[in-house]
Every structure is written in structure tokens, then in C-alpha cells.
Write a protein that holds these residues in place. Structure first.
Motif, mmCIF file in Angstrom:
data_model
loop_
_atom_site.group_PDB
_atom_site.id
_atom_site.type_symbol
_atom_site.label_atom_id
_atom_site.label_comp_id
_atom_site.label_asym_id
_atom_site.label_seq_id
_atom_site.Cartn_x
_atom_site.Cartn_y
_atom_site.Cartn_z
ATOM 1 N N UNK A 49 1.964 10.362 -1.371
ATOM 2 C CA UNK A 49 3.261 10.812 -1.890
ATOM 3 C C UNK A 49 3.149 12.248 -2.364
ATOM 4 N N UNK A 50 4.185 13.016 -2.059
ATOM 5 C CA UNK A 50 4.335 14.361 -2.594
ATOM 6 C C UNK A 50 5.572 14.317 -3.480
ATOM 7 N N UNK A 51 5.348 14.414 -4.782
ATOM 8 C CA UNK A 51 6.447 14.382 -5.761
ATOM 9 C C UNK A 51 6.555 15.776 -6.346
ATOM 10 N N UNK A 52 7.547 16.513 -5.868
ATOM 11 C CA UNK A 52 7.627 17.917 -6.248
ATOM 12 C C UNK A 52 6.427 18.634 -5.665
ATOM 13 N N UNK A 53 5.626 19.275 -6.521
ATOM 14 C CA UNK A 53 4.437 19.996 -6.082
ATOM 15 C C UNK A 53 3.145 19.230 -6.354
ATOM 16 N N UNK A 54 3.263 17.953 -6.681
ATOM 17 C CA UNK A 54 2.085 17.155 -7.020
ATOM 18 C C UNK A 54 1.904 16.027 -6.022
ATOM 19 N N UNK A 55 0.674 15.839 -5.573
ATOM 20 C CA UNK A 55 0.369 14.775 -4.633
ATOM 21 C C UNK A 55 -0.202 13.557 -5.325
ATOM 22 N N UNK A 56 -0.042 12.393 -4.673
ATOM 23 C CA UNK A 56 -0.589 11.137 -5.194
ATOM 24 C C UNK A 56 -1.061 10.292 -4.023
ATOM 25 N N UNK A 57 -2.152 9.589 -4.257
ATOM 26 C CA UNK A 57 -2.644 8.583 -3.335
ATOM 27 C C UNK A 57 -2.575 7.260 -4.087
ATOM 28 N N UNK A 58 -1.897 6.270 -3.491
ATOM 29 C CA UNK A 58 -1.653 5.003 -4.181
ATOM 30 C C UNK A 58 -2.041 3.838 -3.293
ATOM 31 N N UNK A 59 -2.718 2.865 -3.894
ATOM 32 C CA UNK A 59 -3.047 1.616 -3.221
ATOM 33 C C UNK A 59 -2.306 0.516 -3.963
ATOM 34 N N UNK A 60 -1.558 -0.294 -3.218
ATOM 35 C CA UNK A 60 -0.836 -1.416 -3.818
ATOM 36 C C UNK A 60 -1.289 -2.699 -3.144
ATOM 37 N N UNK A 61 -1.502 -3.718 -3.966
ATOM 38 C CA UNK A 61 -1.879 -5.024 -3.449
ATOM 39 C C UNK A 61 -0.659 -5.835 -3.061
ATOM 40 N N UNK B 50 7.938 -11.255 -6.203
ATOM 41 C CA UNK B 50 8.028 -9.809 -6.067
ATOM 42 C C UNK B 50 7.913 -9.039 -7.367
ATOM 43 N N UNK B 51 7.665 -9.718 -8.468
ATOM 44 C CA UNK B 51 7.638 -9.052 -9.771
ATOM 45 C C UNK B 51 6.348 -8.296 -10.068
ATOM 46 N N UNK B 52 5.208 -8.803 -9.599
ATOM 47 C CA UNK B 52 3.929 -8.221 -9.994
ATOM 48 C C UNK B 52 3.052 -7.941 -8.780
ATOM 49 N N UNK B 53 2.265 -6.873 -8.912
ATOM 50 C CA UNK B 53 1.223 -6.588 -7.930
ATOM 51 C C UNK B 53 0.273 -5.537 -8.487
ATOM 52 N N UNK B 54 -0.906 -5.524 -7.921
ATOM 53 C CA UNK B 54 -1.919 -4.536 -8.284
ATOM 54 C C UNK B 54 -1.459 -3.168 -7.796
ATOM 55 N N UNK B 55 -1.676 -2.141 -8.634
ATOM 56 C CA UNK B 55 -1.379 -0.766 -8.214
ATOM 57 C C UNK B 55 -2.439 0.164 -8.790
ATOM 58 N N UNK B 56 -2.988 1.005 -7.929
ATOM 59 C CA UNK B 56 -3.944 2.033 -8.332
ATOM 60 C C UNK B 56 -3.419 3.346 -7.790
ATOM 61 N N UNK B 57 -3.374 4.368 -8.646
ATOM 62 C CA UNK B 57 -2.837 5.657 -8.216
ATOM 63 C C UNK B 57 -3.719 6.785 -8.729
ATOM 64 N N UNK B 58 -3.901 7.788 -7.885
ATOM 65 C CA UNK B 58 -4.730 8.939 -8.223
ATOM 66 C C UNK B 58 -3.965 10.207 -7.853
ATOM 67 N N UNK C 66 -0.231 17.017 1.660
ATOM 68 C CA UNK C 66 0.397 17.499 2.896
ATOM 69 C C UNK C 66 -0.461 17.181 4.111
ATOM 70 N N UNK C 67 -1.784 17.341 3.983
ATOM 71 C CA UNK C 67 -2.690 17.041 5.098
ATOM 72 C C UNK C 67 -2.694 15.542 5.400
#
Length: 156
Positions: free
Chosen positions: A41-53, A59-67, A75-76
Motif C-alpha cells: 500500500x502507498x498511503x500518501x507518501x508512505x509505503x506499507x507491507x501488510x500480511x493478513x490471515x 468476518x470480524x477478526x483476523x491476524x494482521x501484521x503491517x510494516x 512503488x517497486x
């Protein structure tokens, strides 16, 4: 690392008057396997890499890890993503003790407006603003990973 959230359709654009921030988000998926999605994800000028289980059945809960990653790395990585990039503008709105994130989609998902609210536990009570419509928590059609492959405009 366990995310608890509820998702709703939005029935008017009145939320824009209440918003305290607005940011463009571009995101793609390196993996859309239902057992684990990997999002860039590119949110404005900041990037994120996210893993969701995988989500619970409701649909209420799931694992989420974000860096957080650099804009250039995001962008790459977006160039390596599966077909179907999501483009949207996110509005943040404080309602009572909670913050709603309202996404106004564009491109192939134009016309779709979704609101999400994160909770600390699944039975948590929260104030529902008047612009909130039908709840779609757990409806996989509204997952971003699904919208990237089966856009809203193809449902008609």
C-alpha cells in the motif's frame, strides 16, 4: 496483531463534512490466497507491507501484521503485484470514542463507498453515524483483495 473490525456501506457523502483527514491510497496484492493475503500500500507518501490471515467465519477478526516501508520500495513492489490495483481516497472521521475510515473508491470500483471501524473486542458498542448504511462485515465481495479481481463495476 489480531484485528477486529466491522464494515458498512455508506449511504451519503455527509461524512466528508466531519472528516479530519483525507489521503489517497493505492494498493495491490502480492498474494490473494484466502489463507493469507500480502498487500502493498502507498498511503500518501508512505509505503506499507501488510500480511493478513484468514478471517473468522463472521468476518470480524483476523491476524494482521503491517510494516512501514519507503515510498520507493512500495512503488517497486506495486509493479510486482497481481492484476487489479485498488485506488481510493480515505477519510478519517471521529465518531464518539471511535474513528471510522471511509474509503471512496475510484477506477473499476467507482461508486463504492465503504466505512470500517476497528474495535477492541467484537461485542464493543459504538456510535453509528447517520451516513452509515447496511453492514457488510464478512461479505467477501467487499474485501479489497476481492475487489482487485472482481471490481464493483462488474457486479451490475
Amino acid at each position: 496483531m489480531i484485528e477486529i473490525e466491522r464494515k458498512f456501506l455508506v449511504i451519503s457523502e455527509d461524512f466528508k463534512k466531519e472528516s479530519h483527514s483525507k489521503t489517497r491510497i493505492v494498493q495491490g496484492f502480492l498474494n490473494t490466497n484466502p489463507e493469507r493475503t500480502v498487500r502493498v500500500r502507498l498511503r500518501g507518501d508512505t509505503g506499507f507491507l501488510t500480511v493478513k490471515g484468514k478471517s473468522t467465519d463472521d468476518g470480524l477478526k483476523r491476524f494482521e501484521w503491517e510494516k512501514e516501508i519507503s515510498k520507493s520500495d512500495a512503488e517497486a513492489l506495486l509493479l510486482l503485484c497481481e492484476k487489479g490495483v485498488i485506488d481510493k481516497v480515505r477519510y478519517d472521521i471521529n465518531v464518539g470514542e471511535h474513528t471510522f475510515e471511509v474509503d471512496v473508491f475510484s477506477e473499476d470500483n467507482k461508486g463504492l463507498i465503504l466505512a470500517e471501524v476497528e474495535l477492541s473486542h467484537q461485542d464493543e458498542v459504538f456510535e453509528k453515524p447517520e451516513w452509515l448504511g447496511k453492514e457488510v462485515t464478512g461479505d467477501k465481495r467487499y474485501y479489497n483483495s476481492t475487489l482487485s479481481k472482481n471490481p464493483f463495476n462488474t457486479w451490475i
